[in-house]
Design an enzyme around this catalytic site. Structure first.
Site, PDB file in Angstrom:
ATOM      1  CB  ALA A  50      99.828 -55.991 -10.254  1.00 26.77           C
ATOM      2  NE  ARG A  90     101.839 -47.974 -13.969  1.00 25.25           N
ATOM      3  CZ  ARG A  90     100.564 -48.240 -13.695  1.00 25.25           C
ATOM      4  NH1 ARG A  90      99.832 -48.938 -14.529  1.00 25.25           N
ATOM      5  NH2 ARG A  90     100.016 -47.801 -12.573  1.00 25.25           N
ATOM      6  CD  GLN A 195      92.178 -46.454 -12.051  1.00 29.32           C
ATOM      7  OE1 GLN A 195      91.604 -45.605 -11.351  1.00 29.32           O
ATOM      8  NE2 GLN A 195      93.485 -46.421 -12.246  1.00 29.32           N
ATOM      9  CG  ASP A 236      99.419 -52.352  -7.971  1.00 34.60           C
ATOM     10  OD1 ASP A 236      99.527 -52.457  -9.201  1.00 34.60           O
ATOM     11  OD2 ASP A 236      98.367 -51.996  -7.414  1.00 34.60           O
ATOM     12  CG  ASN A 246      95.703 -51.730  -4.016  1.00 32.40           C
ATOM     13  OD1 ASN A 246      95.950 -52.340  -5.060  1.00 32.40           O
ATOM     14  ND2 ASN A 246      94.463 -51.454  -3.651  1.00 32.40           N
ATOM     15  CE  LYS A 247      95.356 -47.181  -9.047  1.00 35.60           C
ATOM     16  NZ  LYS A 247      96.426 -46.610  -9.897  1.00 35.60           N
TER      17      LYS A 247
END
Length: 348
Positions: A50, A90, A195, A236, A246-247
């Site tokens: 982010a 995004r 990731q 994020d 978040n992820k």
């Protein structure tokens, strides 16, 4: 800062990025030539994280500003359209919106065509330097929550390549390394794009930080068997009440932390807070291409045509978060009131 890899470089009015999709096999830098390439780089995750996306978006806007022609009014209109296109790349992360809002104000208030790109460039460079300082300060506050020998689990990549330097969730581990404090990191691989495996282990190993890779379905067993002492993640978007996007996979880590009685920390700068949204119910969750789930390195891992649900993020309710760590300090038991007390005027 030699221990950090620069994922975004701005020199001579040109933006260059480290292509994070090629890691860990190759450190390839890509020069950004135009807006279409920049948008593709964000959407395809060649630049990600982010804070990094927001800094990149700012520099791309600057790069475009130096190329504008025509009248001041035409340049303003063109750059505001560029900003809108960048913002649409995004939808979940809020940092990009916050940076573009600042730059848009400069666009609107510019009085000459000559000063417009110069003012944007000054602000974008200032934001980059601020992010580096902010990340380090997050690390300082986070490190105070850990003790020598702690074993800490994380997901995705909230490290130096996702920011200007240090990272957010990984910042305390860089500082611990600098100060000779032994901490061990357990990195969850982070399906479907890995990731954690490709990026977090790569950058921590490169910095000489103790890191162990696990698959996502090993987390509960790892917490128990390796006696994990805490979980720390990035963010994020954080809403007014502390709900955190978040992820994907972060929510289940918070549930496991609660089950095992260990702290669950979120590390994020103020630029990740979205004070226009009261709760996580208002966060738009990006859904990505099914092929990210059904293929690996171009080879099928699932039968053709199988339906796929592939959200890139999930939302962790604030009552599962032990504390949010910002550059201003630690917000324990985050909710509307504790966030407002810590951040004060920044909520308005």
């Amino acid at each position: 800062m030699s221990q950090f890899v620069q994922s975004i470089i701005y020199e001579n009015r040109t933006v260059t990025i480290l292509d994070q999709t090629r890691l860990p096999e190759e450190e390839h830098y890509e020069i950004i030539h135009d807006l279409a390439q920049a948008i593709d780089a964000i959407k395809q995750l060649r630049v990600r994280g982010a804070p990094a996306i927001s800094l990149f978006g700012g520099f791309v806007l600057v790069q475009e500003a130096f190329r504008t022609t025509g009248t001041l009014a035409e340049a303003k209109q063109e750059l505001l359209e560029v900003s809108a296109q960048l913002l649409a790349t995004r939808p979940t992360a809020v940092n990009l919106r916050n940076v573009l809002d600042e730059l848009n104000q400069l666009i609107v208030s510019a009085t000459t065509l000559k000063e417009l790109p110069v003012r944007l460039e000054q602000k974008a460079l200032e934001l980059y330097q601020t992010d580096a300082k902010t990340s380090r300060q997050i690390g300082v506050h986070a490190l105070e929550l850990f003790e020598s020998g702690d074993r800490v689990l994380t997901i995705c990549n909230a490290g130096s390549i996702a920011t200007a330097a240090y990272g957010t969730a990984l910042a305390p581990f860089y500082l611990a390394k600098e100060q000779g404090i032994p901490l061990s990191v357990y990195a969850s691989e982070t399906r479907p794009l890995l990731q954690g495996a490709r990026l977090t282990t790569w950058e921590l190993q490169r910095a000489g930080i103790d890191v162990t890779l696990i698959t996502d379905n090993m987390v509960a067993h790892t917490i128990k068997e390796k006696q994990i002492t805490a979980i720390i993640v990035g963010a994020d978007r954080i809403t007014r009440n502390g709900d955190t996007a978040n992820k994907i996979g972060t929510f289940q880590l918070a549930l496991l932390a609660r089950a095992f009685g260990i702290p669950f920390y979120v590390a994020a700068p103020l630029s990740t807070f979205d004070f226009t949204s009261l709760s996580g119910d208002e966060i738009e969750i990006e859904e990505r291409d099914a092929r990210e789930v059904t293929q690996l390195a171009g080879k099928a891992t699932a039968p053709a045509g199988v339906p796929v649900f592939n959200p890139a993020f999930d939302v962790t309710p604030h009552d599962l978060i032990t504390a949010i760590i910002t550059e201003l300090g630690v917000i324990e038991h985050p909710d509307v009131e504790t966030i407002k007390r810590t951040i004060g005027q920044h909520t308005h």
